[in-house]
Design a protein around this motif. Sequence first.
Motif, PDB file in Angstrom:
ATOM      1  N   THR A  84       0.765  -1.531   0.376  1.00  0.00           N
ATOM      2  CA  THR A  84       0.136  -0.215  -0.306  1.00  0.00           C
ATOM      3  C   THR A  84       0.927   1.261   0.511  1.00  0.00           C
ATOM      4  OG1 THR A  84      -0.435   0.091   1.941  1.00  0.00           O
ATOM      5  CG2 THR A  84      -2.179  -0.749   1.017  1.00  0.00           C
ATOM      6  N   LEU A  85       0.039   2.275  -0.472  1.00  0.00           N
ATOM      7  CA  LEU A  85       0.622   3.463  -0.063  1.00  0.00           C
ATOM      8  C   LEU A  85       1.097   3.992   1.352  1.00  0.00           C
ATOM      9  CD1 LEU A  85      -0.059   5.621  -4.026  1.00  0.00           C
ATOM     10  CD2 LEU A  85       1.747   4.090  -3.222  1.00  0.00           C
ATOM     11  N   MET A  86       2.295   4.916   1.631  1.00  0.00           N
ATOM     12  CA  MET A  86       2.000   5.344   2.595  1.00  0.00           C
ATOM     13  C   MET A  86       1.924   4.764   3.889  1.00  0.00           C
ATOM     14  SD  MET A  86       1.910   9.159   1.041  1.00  0.00           S
ATOM     15  CE  MET A  86       1.464  10.167   2.069  1.00  0.00           C
ATOM     16  N   PRO A  87       1.997   3.206   4.423  1.00  0.00           N
ATOM     17  CA  PRO A  87       0.994   3.589   5.257  1.00  0.00           C
ATOM     18  C   PRO A  87       1.858   3.648   6.623  1.00  0.00           C
ATOM     19  CG  PRO A  87       3.659   1.783   4.857  1.00  0.00           C
ATOM     20  CD  PRO A  87       3.248   2.592   3.456  1.00  0.00           C
ATOM     21  N   GLU A  88       2.498   4.488   6.737  1.00  0.00           N
ATOM     22  CA  GLU A  88       3.284   5.541   8.002  1.00  0.00           C
ATOM     23  C   GLU A  88       1.929   6.000   8.280  1.00  0.00           C
ATOM     24  OE1 GLU A  88       5.332   7.496   4.482  1.00  0.00           O
ATOM     25  OE2 GLU A  88       4.669   5.943   5.449  1.00  0.00           O
ATOM     26  N   TRP A  89       1.050   6.520   7.377  1.00  0.00           N
ATOM     27  CA  TRP A  89       0.037   7.069   7.577  1.00  0.00           C
ATOM     28  C   TRP A  89      -1.144   6.591   8.329  1.00  0.00           C
ATOM     29  CZ3 TRP A  89      -0.734  12.780   7.324  1.00  0.00           C
ATOM     30  CH2 TRP A  89       0.443  13.656   6.996  1.00  0.00           C
ATOM     31  N   GLY A  90      -1.786   5.204   8.813  1.00  0.00           N
ATOM     32  CA  GLY A  90      -2.256   4.586   9.561  1.00  0.00           C
ATOM     33  C   GLY A  90      -3.711   4.731   9.036  1.00  0.00           C
ATOM     34  N   THR A  91      -3.444   5.386   7.678  1.00  0.00           N
ATOM     35  CA  THR A  91      -5.065   4.811   6.499  1.00  0.00           C
ATOM     36  C   THR A  91      -5.292   3.787   6.294  1.00  0.00           C
ATOM     37  OG1 THR A  91      -4.036   5.632   4.816  1.00  0.00           O
ATOM     38  CG2 THR A  91      -4.463   7.455   6.328  1.00  0.00           C
ATOM     39  N   GLN A  92      -4.881   2.680   6.614  1.00  0.00           N
ATOM     40  CA  GLN A  92      -4.597   1.473   5.388  1.00  0.00           C
ATOM     41  C   GLN A  92      -5.447   1.647   4.300  1.00  0.00           C
ATOM     42  OE1 GLN A  92      -6.017  -1.441   8.629  1.00  0.00           O
ATOM     43  NE2 GLN A  92      -6.613   0.271  10.558  1.00  0.00           N
ATOM     44  N   PRO A  93      -4.879   1.946   3.216  1.00  0.00           N
ATOM     45  CA  PRO A  93      -5.382   2.106   2.389  1.00  0.00           C
ATOM     46  C   PRO A  93      -5.962   0.391   1.580  1.00  0.00           C
ATOM     47  CG  PRO A  93      -4.004   2.753   1.775  1.00  0.00           C
ATOM     48  CD  PRO A  93      -3.617   2.517   3.304  1.00  0.00           C
ATOM     49  N   SER A  94      -6.867   0.877   0.830  1.00  0.00           N
ATOM     50  CA  SER A  94      -7.609  -0.549   0.638  1.00  0.00           C
ATOM     51  C   SER A  94      -6.804  -1.920  -0.757  1.00  0.00           C
ATOM     52  CB  SER A  94      -9.444  -0.412  -0.109  1.00  0.00           C
ATOM     53  OG  SER A  94      -9.498  -0.427   1.231  1.00  0.00           O
ATOM     54  N   ASN A  95      -6.378  -0.221  -1.576  1.00  0.00           N
ATOM     55  CA  ASN A  95      -6.031  -0.525  -2.736  1.00  0.00           C
ATOM     56  C   ASN A  95      -4.469  -0.953  -2.500  1.00  0.00           C
ATOM     57  OD1 ASN A  95      -8.698   0.320  -4.018  1.00  0.00           O
ATOM     58  ND2 ASN A  95      -7.455   2.591  -5.677  1.00  0.00           N
ATOM     59  N   HIS A  96      -4.511  -2.035  -3.207  1.00  0.00           N
ATOM     60  CA  HIS A  96      -2.452  -2.128  -3.363  1.00  0.00           C
ATOM     61  C   HIS A  96      -1.767  -2.078  -4.475  1.00  0.00           C
ATOM     62  CE1 HIS A  96      -4.069  -3.762   0.605  1.00  0.00           C
ATOM     63  NE2 HIS A  96      -3.020  -4.060   0.514  1.00  0.00           N
ATOM     64  N   TYR A  97      -0.710  -2.524  -5.069  1.00  0.00           N
ATOM     65  CA  TYR A  97       0.235  -1.854  -5.980  1.00  0.00           C
ATOM     66  C   TYR A  97       0.684  -3.248  -6.028  1.00  0.00           C
ATOM     67  CZ  TYR A  97      -1.342   2.872  -6.455  1.00  0.00           C
ATOM     68  OH  TYR A  97      -1.994   3.979  -6.832  1.00  0.00           O
ATOM     69  N   LEU A  98       1.127  -4.450  -6.528  1.00  0.00           N
ATOM     70  CA  LEU A  98       1.884  -5.052  -7.366  1.00  0.00           C
ATOM     71  C   LEU A  98       3.413  -4.603  -7.439  1.00  0.00           C
ATOM     72  CD1 LEU A  98      -0.195  -7.904  -8.881  1.00  0.00           C
ATOM     73  CD2 LEU A  98      -0.053  -7.102  -5.826  1.00  0.00           C
ATOM     74  N   PRO A  99       4.393  -4.829  -7.157  1.00  0.00           N
ATOM     75  CA  PRO A  99       6.099  -4.165  -7.355  1.00  0.00           C
ATOM     76  C   PRO A  99       5.842  -4.857  -8.791  1.00  0.00           C
ATOM     77  CG  PRO A  99       5.922  -6.002  -5.854  1.00  0.00           C
ATOM     78  CD  PRO A  99       4.767  -5.995  -5.839  1.00  0.00           C
ATOM     79  N   ARG A 100       7.200  -4.104  -9.403  1.00  0.00           N
ATOM     80  CA  ARG A 100       7.611  -4.611 -10.720  1.00  0.00           C
ATOM     81  C   ARG A 100       8.907  -5.499 -10.530  1.00  0.00           C
ATOM     82  NH1 ARG A 100       7.585  -1.352 -14.948  1.00  0.00           N
ATOM     83  NH2 ARG A 100       9.667  -1.100 -16.149  1.00  0.00           N
ATOM     84  N   ARG A 101       8.826  -6.644 -11.233  1.00  0.00           N
ATOM     85  CA  ARG A 101       9.869  -7.430 -11.827  1.00  0.00           C
ATOM     86  C   ARG A 101      10.826  -6.908 -12.249  1.00  0.00           C
ATOM     87  NH1 ARG A 101       5.770 -12.494 -12.985  1.00  0.00           N
ATOM     88  NH2 ARG A 101       3.994 -11.742 -11.119  1.00  0.00           N
ATOM     89  N   ARG A 102      12.430  -6.661 -11.781  1.00  0.00           N
ATOM     90  CA  ARG A 102      13.143  -6.951 -12.514  1.00  0.00           C
ATOM     91  C   ARG A 102      13.605  -7.296 -12.950  1.00  0.00           C
ATOM     92  NH1 ARG A 102      17.144  -3.364 -11.433  1.00  0.00           N
ATOM     93  NH2 ARG A 102      16.021  -2.407  -9.659  1.00  0.00           N
ATOM     94  N   GLN A 103      14.165  -7.543 -14.789  1.00  0.00           N
ATOM     95  CA  GLN A 103      14.485  -8.197 -15.595  1.00  0.00           C
ATOM     96  C   GLN A 103      15.811  -7.378 -15.489  1.00  0.00           C
ATOM     97  OE1 GLN A 103      11.304  -7.764 -18.797  1.00  0.00           O
ATOM     98  NE2 GLN A 103       9.663  -8.532 -17.602  1.00  0.00           N
TER      99      GLN A 103
END
Length: 242
Positions: free
Chosen positions: A186-205
């Motif tokens: 999630t984005l900026m978890p340090e804010w404690g908002t618990q975002p529901s949307n998630h991101y899948l990281p890029r895979r290094r090729q």
Amino acid sequence: MTQLALVIDLNVCVGCHACVTSCKQWNTSGSAGPLTDDAPYGADPAGTFFNRVQTFEVGTYPNTQTVHFPKSCLHCEDPPCVPVCPTGASYKRAEDGIVLVDYDKCIGCKYCSWACPYGAREFDEDRKVMTKCTLCVDRVTDKALPEAQRKPACVLACPSSARLFGDIHDPQSVVSQAITDRGGYTLMPEWGTQPSNHYLPRRRQQVTLHAEDLQRIDNPLKLDGKQPEAAHLEPGREDFAT
């Protein structure tokens, strides 16, 4: 409790903006619209968009990567935009966790936009109300649509299937499995908002670059100003008036 959300795969997002245009079209003609644009072709254009794609480069030459980063409301489980609203216009639905705005109650004070650490709120200059991504709530809850079509417009429009949609609280859902298998974050978890949307990281090729691959070679067709002449074609049938 159900928590509907988006999971975005940054490894396959190509930055085509299909999600942006489909979001604009659906919401303009739906319950959230109209999403107006002011002087779109002028020197100082402004407009209301629920979804935006930011593109930037990372790394140093020659090992650089272009990253396309879609961003919209994250439908936080503890949304800071809700408690600051003086009229109760911003609220979170108990049945599916979607954060919405009641336009009849909104007075356009912009408190919610100041409280949101992600810059996900949009002020509609024409209606003087705050707007945001609705996860196409009018579409995902429409029982008249086939189940396969009950997804946000951006998800259905994505040509590379970079956007997934579902209940992140259901461990058997596609989105939950993608988060677990791919290390979704999630984005900026340090804010404690618990975002529901998630991101899948890029895979290094790993790509092997050779010295000759980095040397610029002039196009031989442009040397000394010589250009190949276009082939002479006889006029076709479509060139004559009928």
